[in-house]
Design an enzyme around this catalytic site. Structure first.
Site, PDB file in Angstrom:
ATOM      1  N   CYS A   1       6.423   0.113   6.633  1.00  0.00           N
ATOM      2  CA  CYS A   1       5.933   1.270   5.876  1.00  0.00           C
ATOM      3  C   CYS A   1       7.009   1.623   4.858  1.00  0.00           C
ATOM      4  O   CYS A   1       8.199   1.605   5.195  1.00  0.00           O
ATOM      5  CB  CYS A   1       5.710   2.437   6.829  1.00  0.00           C
ATOM      6  SG  CYS A   1       5.181   3.957   6.027  1.00  0.00           S
TER       7      CYS A   1
ATOM      8  N   GLY B   1       0.838  -1.201   0.000  1.00  0.00           N
ATOM      9  CA  GLY B   1       0.000   0.000   0.000  1.00  0.00           C
ATOM     10  C   GLY B   1       0.867   1.242   0.000  1.00  0.00           C
ATOM     11  O   GLY B   1       2.015   1.209   0.461  1.00  0.00           O
TER      12      GLY B   1
HETATM   13 NI    NI Z   1       3.070   3.613   5.303  1.00  0.00          NI
END
Ligand code: NI
Length: 163
Positions: free
Chosen positions: A90, A46
């Site tokens: 992330c 993502g």
């Molecule tokens: Ni992220």
């Protein structure tokens, strides 16, 4: 399509709130495609527009499970249920992973790349990815909610759960 530079930990833009997209035009569609290409190049599941330096409420997600990648404009979590403890990363924090609590299920309302209203229901990894990316739109990062002392640094061959 083009790969864009991913903004990393310490870049102030990651703390800013993104603005709603008012008109979904070819520029927005191109940006969504670029986000997808940028994310794929780093094996992420993502990415949000703010991570490529653009403060618009845009998210793309691809779980590499055979389903078409999700391209979401102005996504909002309207319902969530349960909890899961997950190891999370992330793309803005390369090779760093920590334990966080995410909802087990979420329901998200958004617009698709053609401006059509859609509802996405996600469980497990999809719920995690949706919650993670939508947090980015308000300048929230996984390090804000990580369980203290759980941050790990893991070698690049194991980065498939970057968000
Ligand atoms: Ni992220």
């Amino acid at each position: 399509m083009a790969i864009r530079e991913i903004r990393k930990d310490g870049d102030e833009i990651l703390r800013k709130k993104s603005r709603e997209v008012e008109t979904i035009d070819d520029r927005i569609r191109e940006l969504l495609d670029d986000m997808l290409e940028t994310m794929h190049a780093s094996n992420g599941v993502g990415i949000s527009a703010v991570q490529v330096g653009i403060l618009k409420r845009l998210v793309v997600i691809d779980l590499y499970d055979g389903n078409k990648p999700l391209k979401l404009v102005n996504p909002v979590i309207v319902k969530q249920k349960g909890e899961q403890e997950v190891e999370e990363g992330c793309l803005s924090f390369p090779n760093q992973f920590a334990k966080v609590i995410r909802p087990m299920e979420v329901t998200v309302k958004a617009l698709d790349e053609n401006g059509k209203k859609i509802t996405v229901k996600g469980k497990e990894l999809l719920a995690q990815a949706l919650a993670h990316e939508i947090d980015h739109l308000d300048g929230k990062l996984f390090i804000d909610i990580m369980e203290p002392g759980t941050m790990q640094y893991i070698e690049p061959e194991n980065t498939s759960s970057n968000n």
